[in-house]
Design an enzyme around this catalytic site. Structure first.
Site, PDB file in Angstrom:
ATOM      1  N   ASP A 288       0.602  -1.231  -0.108  1.00 16.45           N
ATOM      2  CA  ASP A 288      -0.174  -0.088  -0.005  1.00 16.45           C
ATOM      3  C   ASP A 288       0.869   1.402  -0.123  1.00 16.45           C
ATOM      4  O   ASP A 288       2.079   1.217  -0.195  1.00 16.45           O
ATOM      5  CB  ASP A 288      -1.024  -0.099   1.251  1.00 16.45           C
ATOM      6  CG  ASP A 288      -2.199   0.552   0.702  1.00 16.45           C
ATOM      7  OD1 ASP A 288      -2.202   1.875   0.607  1.00 16.45           O
ATOM      8  OD2 ASP A 288      -3.210  -0.132   0.936  1.00 16.45           O
TER       9      ASP A 288
ATOM     10  N   HIS B 169      -2.522   3.384  -4.694  1.00 18.66           N
ATOM     11  CA  HIS B 169      -2.110   2.910  -3.365  1.00 18.66           C
ATOM     12  C   HIS B 169      -0.662   2.358  -3.455  1.00 18.66           C
ATOM     13  O   HIS B 169      -0.223   1.192  -2.929  1.00 18.66           O
ATOM     14  CB  HIS B 169      -2.992   1.697  -2.934  1.00 18.66           C
ATOM     15  CG  HIS B 169      -4.213   2.204  -2.192  1.00 18.66           C
ATOM     16  ND1 HIS B 169      -4.385   2.867  -1.095  1.00 18.66           N
ATOM     17  CD2 HIS B 169      -5.574   2.351  -2.780  1.00 18.66           C
ATOM     18  CE1 HIS B 169      -5.663   3.161  -0.803  1.00 18.66           C
ATOM     19  NE2 HIS B 169      -6.295   2.767  -1.770  1.00 18.66           N
TER      20      HIS B 169
ATOM     21  N   GLU C 273      -9.619   2.922  -5.558  1.00 20.12           N
ATOM     22  CA  GLU C 273      -9.323   4.331  -5.088  1.00 20.12           C
ATOM     23  C   GLU C 273      -7.893   4.929  -5.658  1.00 20.12           C
ATOM     24  O   GLU C 273      -7.163   5.387  -5.118  1.00 20.12           O
ATOM     25  CB  GLU C 273      -9.117   4.256  -3.584  1.00 20.12           C
ATOM     26  CG  GLU C 273     -10.254   3.834  -2.756  1.00 20.12           C
ATOM     27  CD  GLU C 273     -10.048   3.687  -1.242  1.00 20.12           C
ATOM     28  OE1 GLU C 273     -11.106   3.841  -0.474  1.00 20.12           O
ATOM     29  OE2 GLU C 273      -8.910   3.268  -0.766  1.00 20.12           O
TER      30      GLU C 273
END
Length: 429
Positions: free
Chosen positions: A121, A171, A235
């Site tokens: 991440d 990410h 995202e």
């Protein structure tokens, strides 16, 4: 049923104490399904018939959980879903190998069969990649190849699949901190992100970056034998692709309709590479732009699953308001306020929607999530996990819905877990 009182129970009356010496193994009966089993219990013998080795394992789990109060009669049980998973985020806060093994035991105890490890991440890259060593050099604590092989072998003995997750094309700030040339501004030296939220930085669209992550995935599949590899895909902010001249040039060269399509292009390239290696890509579903043949995890709401199934995809249901075990059990000030709350009852009453008639069989499972931004230690993770994982496990197995009965069975079960040293969170029905 996870906590004693399995799905189909024909009681003759009376109980017997479980003694492993009483168990007689019958030949496999394929009609029970690979994870199904039947227990015929008399005072002098326990006949265990299963559809496969996993079924035998779960049958023994049921016997052990009943202990000294094993009912005389016949128990027949089988799961509703083949994918019954838990995702553990080890990127935001690293979790020791020993804790991963402990979680495998707890999954197996609750007849869950998938552990997805969120390995990368913005805040950390936790998997050794020998071809690209700086990925872990800049992030610190990580799992070696030998660590992963030990985890995979330990889990296989308990019929738990280990699914790796390598997140992209968003990410990825920890990867960009190690190798700036993967980003949209190769001259910029980022650090591993030291805050939460969603970093605006993404991978660039160069073929060299695609090749870099193909090499990463090649090394991943060397040590993770499962068919599935998760690549995130969620995202991802398109801002850098919109503002960067080179990204805009590449979008034109690739014939993409705009920066918003770059995420799906990268994911599709990873899916093609995995397919050539005999693997299947899994991704977090946000819109209907996933690659053909991929498995999608629908996390935004409970309606997305059947819709994704209609697109021709296998679907794992993971709606956040039912499955995010990092959410608090009651309203409290903090990052999840005011409405991201997951009481035990909401977990138990999650009723996974069936696949539409046109997509029968496409909804293959359910998965709970443990994001660790606010859970820095294994003890924190356990307290967030239990007792809600007990409720989720019954949802995943497909047990009858009787919440008062569940609560009655839950109390002695939590006592058993506590006796094993498991940290239990507040029991707020």
């Amino acid at each position: 049923m996870i906590i004693p009182r399995p799905g189909k129970l024909a009681v003759l009356g009376g109980t017997v104490a479980y003694d492993p010496e009483l168990v007689r193994l019958a030949p496999h009966d394929p009609a029970l399904g690979p994870e199904g089993y039947r227990l015929d219990i008399s005072p002098n013998a326990i006949d265990l018939t299963a559809g496969g080795e996993a079924g035998r394992f779960y049958g023994r789990q049921t016997l052990a959980l009943y202990g000294d109060a094993l009912p005389l009669g016949t128990i027949e049980d089988a799961p509703r879903f083949p994918w019954r998973g838990l995702m553990l985020d080890v990127a935001r806060h690293f979790m020791p190998k020993e804790f991963i093994l402990r979680m495998v035991d707890l999954l197996a105890l609750h007849k869950l069969n998938v552990l997805q490890l969120h390995l990368t991440d913005d805040q950390g890259w936790r998997l050794q990649i020998k071809r690209h060593p700086r990925l872990t050099e800049v992030s610190g604590e990580h799992y070696t190849h030998d660590d992963i092989r030990e985890i995979v072998a330990y889990a296989a003995e308990r019929h738990v699949r280990i699914i790796p997750e390598i997140g992209l094309p968003g990410h990825v700030q920890a990867a960009l901190a190690a190798y700036p040339h993967l980003g949209n501004d190769p001259t910029r030296q980022l650090g591993v992100w030291d805050t939460w939220g969603i970093s605006p930085h993404t991978l660039n669209l160069e073929e060299s970056t695609i090749a870099f992550f193909e090499e990463v995935l090649d090394e991943v599949i060397e040590i993770f034998p499962d068919e599935c590899v998760h690549v995130g895909g969620d995202e991802c902010r398109p801002g850098e692709w919109e503002r960067t001249p080179r990204a805009q040039q590449r979008i034109g060269e690739l014939g993409l309709p705009g920066a918003h399509a770059a995420r799906a292009w990268i994911t599709a390239r990873m899916a093609e590479h995995l397919h050539r290696r005999g693997r299947r890509l899994v991704y977090w579903h946000e819109k209907a732009d996933g690659p053909p043949g991929a498995t999608t995890m629908t996390w935004l709401d409970e309606q997305s699953g059947p819709l994704a199934a209609l697109e021709g995809r296998d679907v794992v249901l993971a709606p956040h308001m039912r499955t995010y075990l990092d959410y608090p059990v009651e309203p409290e000030p903090g990052p999840f306020a005011p409405d991201r709350v997951l009481p035990l009852a909401e977990t138990y009453h999650f009723d996974p929607p069936p696949a539409p008639p046109q997509a029968t069989g496409r909804i293959i499972g359910v998965q709970a999530q443990l994001w660790t931004e606010y859970m820095p230690t294994p003890a924190d993770v356990e307290r967030q996990t239990f007792p809600r994982l007990c409720a989720f496990a019954e949802v995943a197995w497909g047990s009858p819905r009787d919440y008062p009965d569940f609560l009655q069975r839950l109390t002695p079960h939590l006592s058993r877990l506590a006796a094993q040293g498991i940290r239990i969170g507040p029991l707020i029905p």
